[in-house]
Design a protein around this motif. Structure first.
Motif, PDB file in Angstrom:
ATOM      1  N   LEU A   2     -25.854  -3.567  -1.817  1.00 31.75           N
ATOM      2  CA  LEU A   2     -24.500  -3.093  -1.525  1.00 31.75           C
ATOM      3  C   LEU A   2     -24.545  -1.797  -0.737  1.00 31.75           C
ATOM      4  N   SER A   3     -23.541  -1.573   0.099  1.00 31.06           N
ATOM      5  CA  SER A   3     -23.483  -0.298   0.802  1.00 31.06           C
ATOM      6  C   SER A   3     -23.332   0.810  -0.229  1.00 31.06           C
ATOM      7  N   GLY A   4     -23.967   1.930   0.029  1.00 30.93           N
ATOM      8  CA  GLY A   4     -23.955   3.029  -0.913  1.00 30.93           C
ATOM      9  C   GLY A   4     -25.132   2.977  -1.872  1.00 30.93           C
ATOM     10  N   GLU A   5     -25.742   1.820  -2.061  1.00 31.51           N
ATOM     11  CA  GLU A   5     -26.911   1.694  -2.933  1.00 31.51           C
ATOM     12  C   GLU A   5     -28.065   1.079  -2.147  1.00 31.51           C
ATOM     13  N   ASP A   6     -27.813   0.793  -0.866  1.00 35.82           N
ATOM     14  CA  ASP A   6     -28.817   0.189  -0.003  1.00 35.82           C
ATOM     15  C   ASP A   6     -29.990   1.141   0.184  1.00 35.82           C
ATOM     16  N   GLU A   7     -31.184   0.661  -0.025  1.00 35.87           N
ATOM     17  CA  GLU A   7     -32.384   1.468   0.154  1.00 35.87           C
ATOM     18  C   GLU A   7     -32.319   2.779  -0.617  1.00 35.87           C
ATOM     19  N   ILE A   8     -32.628   2.727  -1.863  1.00 39.15           N
ATOM     20  CA  ILE A   8     -32.654   3.931  -2.691  1.00 39.15           C
ATOM     21  C   ILE A   8     -33.737   4.840  -2.143  1.00 39.15           C
ATOM     22  N   SER A   9     -33.378   6.067  -1.835  1.00 40.87           N
ATOM     23  CA  SER A   9     -34.297   6.987  -1.177  1.00 40.87           C
ATOM     24  C   SER A   9     -34.645   8.179  -2.061  1.00 40.87           C
ATOM     25  N   ILE A  10     -35.960   8.453  -2.138  1.00 41.41           N
ATOM     26  CA  ILE A  10     -36.426   9.671  -2.791  1.00 41.41           C
ATOM     27  C   ILE A  10     -36.915  10.674  -1.747  1.00 41.41           C
ATOM     28  N   SER A  11     -36.666  10.385  -0.480  1.00 38.04           N
ATOM     29  CA  SER A  11     -37.144  11.228   0.619  1.00 38.04           C
ATOM     30  C   SER A  11     -36.714  12.673   0.449  1.00 38.04           C
ATOM     31  N   GLY A  12     -37.660  13.560   0.634  1.00 39.23           N
ATOM     32  CA  GLY A  12     -37.372  14.986   0.579  1.00 39.23           C
ATOM     33  C   GLY A  12     -37.297  15.562  -0.820  1.00 39.23           C
ATOM     34  N   LYS A  13     -37.428  14.731  -1.834  1.00 34.20           N
ATOM     35  CA  LYS A  13     -37.452  15.202  -3.229  1.00 34.20           C
ATOM     36  C   LYS A  13     -38.915  15.377  -3.606  1.00 34.20           C
ATOM     37  N   ASP A  14     -39.378  16.609  -3.603  1.00 33.86           N
ATOM     38  CA  ASP A  14     -40.785  16.905  -3.810  1.00 33.86           C
ATOM     39  C   ASP A  14     -41.049  17.654  -5.093  1.00 33.86           C
ATOM     40  N   LYS A  69     -31.799  -8.259  -3.208  1.00 38.35           N
ATOM     41  CA  LYS A  69     -31.216  -9.549  -2.818  1.00 38.35           C
ATOM     42  C   LYS A  69     -31.596  -9.940  -1.391  1.00 38.35           C
ATOM     43  N   ARG A  70     -32.739  -9.444  -0.936  1.00 36.53           N
ATOM     44  CA  ARG A  70     -33.249  -9.695   0.427  1.00 36.53           C
ATOM     45  C   ARG A  70     -32.188  -9.386   1.481  1.00 36.53           C
ATOM     46  N   ASN A  71     -31.387  -8.364   1.198  1.00 41.28           N
ATOM     47  CA  ASN A  71     -30.275  -8.041   2.074  1.00 41.28           C
ATOM     48  C   ASN A  71     -30.201  -6.551   2.381  1.00 41.28           C
ATOM     49  N   THR A  72     -31.300  -5.800   2.171  1.00 44.34           N
ATOM     50  CA  THR A  72     -31.282  -4.382   2.505  1.00 44.34           C
ATOM     51  C   THR A  72     -31.609  -4.218   3.979  1.00 44.34           C
ATOM     52  N   THR A  73     -31.241  -3.097   4.547  1.00 45.05           N
ATOM     53  CA  THR A  73     -31.378  -2.877   5.980  1.00 45.05           C
ATOM     54  C   THR A  73     -32.792  -3.108   6.490  1.00 45.05           C
ATOM     55  N   ASN A  74     -33.772  -2.494   5.834  1.00 46.85           N
ATOM     56  CA  ASN A  74     -35.155  -2.630   6.273  1.00 46.85           C
ATOM     57  C   ASN A  74     -35.997  -3.467   5.320  1.00 46.85           C
ATOM     58  N   GLY A  75     -35.363  -4.186   4.398  1.00 46.37           N
ATOM     59  CA  GLY A  75     -36.096  -4.997   3.442  1.00 46.37           C
ATOM     60  C   GLY A  75     -36.724  -4.188   2.331  1.00 46.37           C
ATOM     61  N   VAL A  76     -36.362  -2.925   2.204  1.00 44.27           N
ATOM     62  CA  VAL A  76     -36.956  -2.044   1.210  1.00 44.27           C
ATOM     63  C   VAL A  76     -35.889  -1.653   0.194  1.00 44.27           C
ATOM     64  N   VAL A  77     -36.221  -1.783  -1.093  1.00 37.97           N
ATOM     65  CA  VAL A  77     -35.284  -1.421  -2.154  1.00 37.97           C
ATOM     66  C   VAL A  77     -35.408   0.067  -2.477  1.00 37.97           C
ATOM     67  N   LEU A  78     -36.641   0.572  -2.551  1.00 39.80           N
ATOM     68  CA  LEU A  78     -36.906   1.959  -2.903  1.00 39.80           C
ATOM     69  C   LEU A  78     -37.867   2.543  -1.888  1.00 39.80           C
ATOM     70  N   HIS A  79     -37.503   3.668  -1.274  1.00 39.46           N
ATOM     71  CA  HIS A  79     -38.406   4.247  -0.282  1.00 39.46           C
ATOM     72  C   HIS A  79     -38.509   5.749  -0.410  1.00 39.46           C
ATOM     73  N   GLY A  80     -39.591   6.264   0.158  1.00 37.79           N
ATOM     74  CA  GLY A  80     -39.846   7.696   0.134  1.00 37.79           C
ATOM     75  C   GLY A  80     -40.202   8.219   1.503  1.00 37.79           C
ATOM     76  N   GLY A  81     -39.503   7.784   2.517  1.00 42.35           N
ATOM     77  CA  GLY A  81     -39.738   8.266   3.878  1.00 42.35           C
ATOM     78  C   GLY A  81     -40.304   7.173   4.761  1.00 42.35           C
ATOM     79  N   PHE A  82     -39.900   7.143   5.986  1.00 42.15           N
ATOM     80  CA  PHE A  82     -40.381   6.186   6.968  1.00 42.15           C
ATOM     81  C   PHE A  82     -41.008   6.926   8.138  1.00 42.15           C
ATOM     82  N   PRO A  83     -42.265   7.381   8.030  1.00 40.38           N
ATOM     83  CA  PRO A  83     -42.847   8.163   9.119  1.00 40.38           C
ATOM     84  C   PRO A  83     -42.928   7.385  10.423  1.00 40.38           C
ATOM     85  N   ALA A  84     -43.038   6.068  10.350  1.00 41.49           N
ATOM     86  CA  ALA A  84     -43.113   5.272  11.574  1.00 41.49           C
ATOM     87  C   ALA A  84     -41.813   5.357  12.365  1.00 41.49           C
ATOM     88  N   TYR A  85     -40.727   5.717  11.667  1.00 43.61           N
ATOM     89  CA  TYR A  85     -39.434   5.815  12.327  1.00 43.61           C
ATOM     90  C   TYR A  85     -39.004   7.259  12.520  1.00 43.61           C
TER      91      TYR A  85
END
Length: 179
Positions: free
Chosen positions: A79-91, A116-132
């Motif tokens: 769902l929007s607002g919960e898409d790709e849970i991010s811990i980025s920058g939380k150190d 639900k195989r419906n997130t933007t980048n296919g990732v449910v939980l992420h901690g940064g995308f250095p490739a991007y």
């Protein structure tokens, strides 16, 4: 010498005492940010701390040393607002008590993060995308007692899964990751 020792003991005590439990509870009508969440009653009649209706809101509010406890049940991470849970920058900065973050199911309950195989980048939980171009990698996180499913997609030669974390270090305990 006694004053210095006493000062260090007081600082150590208050440094650890600042860590808090932060709750994620989808049964709430809204976020509770005044510390009156009741873990037993699952409402604003207690003093257990703050509670949020989404995992991302709880992570965003967390400070180093905090434990984010997800109440049992399924979290629709597509769902929007919960898409790709991010811990980025939380150190965190070490494995010393009060110096790292924890994301876990509430004791005795089981949280399921479903992309639900419906997130933007296919990732449910992420901690940064250095490739991007992201430089918001995360350090010193512990993940325990929950399930991640429904992440992932395949596009050409690229396949993504449910969790994408960079740098670390991380601790993974009692996770079930599939689909």
């Amino acid at each position: 010498m006694k004053k210095i020792t006493l000062s260090l003991v007081i600082l150590a005590f208050f440094g650890v005492a600042q860590a808090a439990n932060i709750y994620v509870d989808t049964t709430l009508g809204g976020n509770i940010t005044n510390g009156t969440y009741s873990a037993v009653n699952r409402n604003d009649s207690g003093s257990d701390g703050n509670a949020y209706t989404t995992i991302q809101a709880a992570i965003s509010a967390a400070s180093m040393g905090d434990v984010v406890l997800m109440r049992g049940g399924e979290y629709d991470c597509s769902l929007s607002g919960e898409d790709e849970i991010s811990i980025s920058g939380k150190d965190g900065n070490s494995w010393e008590e009060g110096h790292y973050f924890t994301l876990a199911s509430y004791p005795g309950e089981w949280a399921i993060l479903d992309g639900k195989r419906n997130t933007t980048n296919g990732v449910v939980l992420h901690g940064g995308f250095p490739a991007y171009g992201s430089d918001l990698n995360s350090h010193y996180w512990k993940f325990e007692r929950f399930e991640v499913k429904g992440g992932g997609f395949t596009s050409g030669d690229s396949t993504c899964s449910g969790i994408w974390l960079n740098v670390g270090p991380f601790i993974f305990r009692y996770l079930y990751i599939h689909d």
